[in-house]
Design a protein around this motif. Structure first.
Motif, PDB file in Angstrom:
ATOM      1  N   MET A  57       0.829  -1.198   0.000  1.00 33.03           N
ATOM      2  CA  MET A  57       0.000   0.000   0.000  1.00 33.03           C
ATOM      3  C   MET A  57       0.865   1.250   0.000  1.00 33.03           C
ATOM      4  O   MET A  57       1.930   1.288   0.622  1.00 33.03           O
ATOM      5  N   ARG A  58       0.400   2.261  -0.709  1.00 37.02           N
ATOM      6  CA  ARG A  58       1.180   3.491  -0.869  1.00 37.02           C
ATOM      7  C   ARG A  58       1.467   4.164   0.467  1.00 37.02           C
ATOM      8  O   ARG A  58       2.559   4.702   0.671  1.00 37.02           O
ATOM      9  N   ASP A  59       0.488   4.165   1.356  1.00 38.22           N
ATOM     10  CA  ASP A  59       0.699   4.800   2.661  1.00 38.22           C
ATOM     11  C   ASP A  59       1.831   4.117   3.420  1.00 38.22           C
ATOM     12  O   ASP A  59       2.599   4.779   4.124  1.00 38.22           O
ATOM     13  N   TYR A  60       1.929   2.796   3.275  1.00 38.77           N
ATOM     14  CA  TYR A  60       2.986   2.066   3.957  1.00 38.77           C
ATOM     15  C   TYR A  60       4.348   2.443   3.387  1.00 38.77           C
ATOM     16  O   TYR A  60       5.296   2.707   4.135  1.00 38.77           O
ATOM     17  N   ILE A  61       4.464   2.491   2.067  1.00 39.27           N
ATOM     18  CA  ILE A  61       5.731   2.869   1.432  1.00 39.27           C
ATOM     19  C   ILE A  61       6.098   4.302   1.802  1.00 39.27           C
ATOM     20  O   ILE A  61       7.257   4.614   2.075  1.00 39.27           O
ATOM     21  N   ARG A  62       5.091   5.167   1.838  1.00 41.79           N
ATOM     22  CA  ARG A  62       5.338   6.571   2.201  1.00 41.79           C
ATOM     23  C   ARG A  62       5.873   6.683   3.629  1.00 41.79           C
ATOM     24  O   ARG A  62       6.721   7.517   3.920  1.00 41.79           O
ATOM     25  N   SER A  63       5.416   5.801   4.495  1.00 43.94           N
ATOM     26  CA  SER A  63       5.871   5.848   5.889  1.00 43.94           C
ATOM     27  C   SER A  63       7.338   5.425   6.029  1.00 43.94           C
ATOM     28  O   SER A  63       7.993   5.765   7.022  1.00 43.94           O
ATOM     29  N   LEU A  64       7.844   4.688   5.042  1.00 45.90           N
ATOM     30  CA  LEU A  64       9.241   4.241   5.095  1.00 45.90           C
ATOM     31  C   LEU A  64      10.208   5.269   4.524  1.00 45.90           C
ATOM     32  O   LEU A  64      11.411   5.197   4.754  1.00 45.90           O
ATOM     33  N   THR A  65       9.669   6.212   3.764  1.00 47.23           N
ATOM     34  CA  THR A  65      10.506   7.219   3.112  1.00 47.23           C
ATOM     35  C   THR A  65      10.787   8.370   4.063  1.00 47.23           C
ATOM     36  O   THR A  65       9.859   8.990   4.578  1.00 47.23           O
ATOM     37  N   ARG A  66      12.069   8.641   4.299  1.00 49.61           N
ATOM     38  CA  ARG A  66      12.469   9.691   5.237  1.00 49.61           C
ATOM     39  C   ARG A  66      13.500  10.618   4.611  1.00 49.61           C
ATOM     40  O   ARG A  66      14.202  10.249   3.667  1.00 49.61           O
ATOM     41  N   ARG A  67      13.575  11.819   5.163  1.00 48.31           N
ATOM     42  CA  ARG A  67      14.538  12.800   4.661  1.00 48.31           C
ATOM     43  C   ARG A  67      15.963  12.368   5.003  1.00 48.31           C
ATOM     44  O   ARG A  67      16.199  11.663   5.971  1.00 48.31           O
TER      45      ARG A  67
END
Length: 216
Positions: A87-97
């Motif tokens: 799910m996109r929300d899950y992948i987004r949660s793994l992406t960090r600055r």
């Protein structure tokens, strides 16, 4: 000319409900009910579920699975694994600055003759160099290609979707990538079944309804 009035309820009376089940690799778990007035109309229909729906483990809720109906016997519709994605929300949660995400898309073949397209994502702890990204992507491709070549389709599916299990594909990639740079997380973000074995070699994994064949 007088027009015949068709009631919506009449069309539903003609339909029959079919139990849709997952393929044996997922224990033929029930995927739900689907209606049809002709079982041939079900062939090729795609069903969606989460891994959580099958395992009951809330840790699997972010994994979406796609199954395609390939045959109907009695009131049961049988499916084949079509692919999966996170799910996109899950992948987004793994992406960090200030970190890097290395994506790789690879076409691989299993030892029993199935061809798949696999998308891997490697998340580093810190931002890494371009040369390190290329090397990590290369290692990921080597691992995925080798694992597929040494696995049956069912074995490879389990290695992809159950990333929390010991010896999963994601864990194997992480071990290889860790020798290059500090890794925070590895995920098999997506897969798609492209080819299946045929009598004369691989054929495209396209399911066509018998009704469509009659029209051609």
């Amino acid at each position: 000319m007088a027009r015949r009035k068709v009631r919506v309820g009449d069309t539903w009376k003609e339909k029959k409900w079919y139990n849709v089940v997952a393929p044996p690799v997922f224990g033929e778990a029930p995927l739900g009910l689907t209606p049809a007035d002709d079982p041939d109309k079900l062939i090729g229909r795609v069903m969606e579920a989460t891994l959580y729906d099958i395992t009951g483990d809330f840790a699997h809720i972010h994994v979406k699975l796609y199954f395609q109906i390939i045959k109907v016997e009695g009131d049961t519709a049988y499916t084949r694994f079509k692919g999966h994605e996170l799910m996109r929300d899950y992948i987004r949660s793994l992406t960090r600055r200030k970190t890097s995400k290395i994506t790789g898309i690879f076409n691989v073949w299993t030892k029993d003759g199935y061809g798949l397209r696999v998308t891997t994502m490697v998340f580093t702890r810190y931002r890494c160099k371009t040369s390190q990204k290329k090397l990590i992507r290369k290692r990921a491709q080597e691992v995925v290609t080798r694992r597929a070549a040494n696995s049956t389709l069912d074995e490879f599916i389990q290695a992809m979707v159950f990333s929390d299990r010991e010896g999963s594909l994601a864990q194997e990639i992480e071990e290889a990538a860790r020798k290059i740079y500090a890794i925070r997380k590895v995920e098999i973000a997506k897969s798609k079944l492209l080819w299946i074995p045929g009598p004369e070699g691989p054929v495209k994994a396209v399911v066509v309804s018998p009704l469509q064949l009659k029209k051609t």
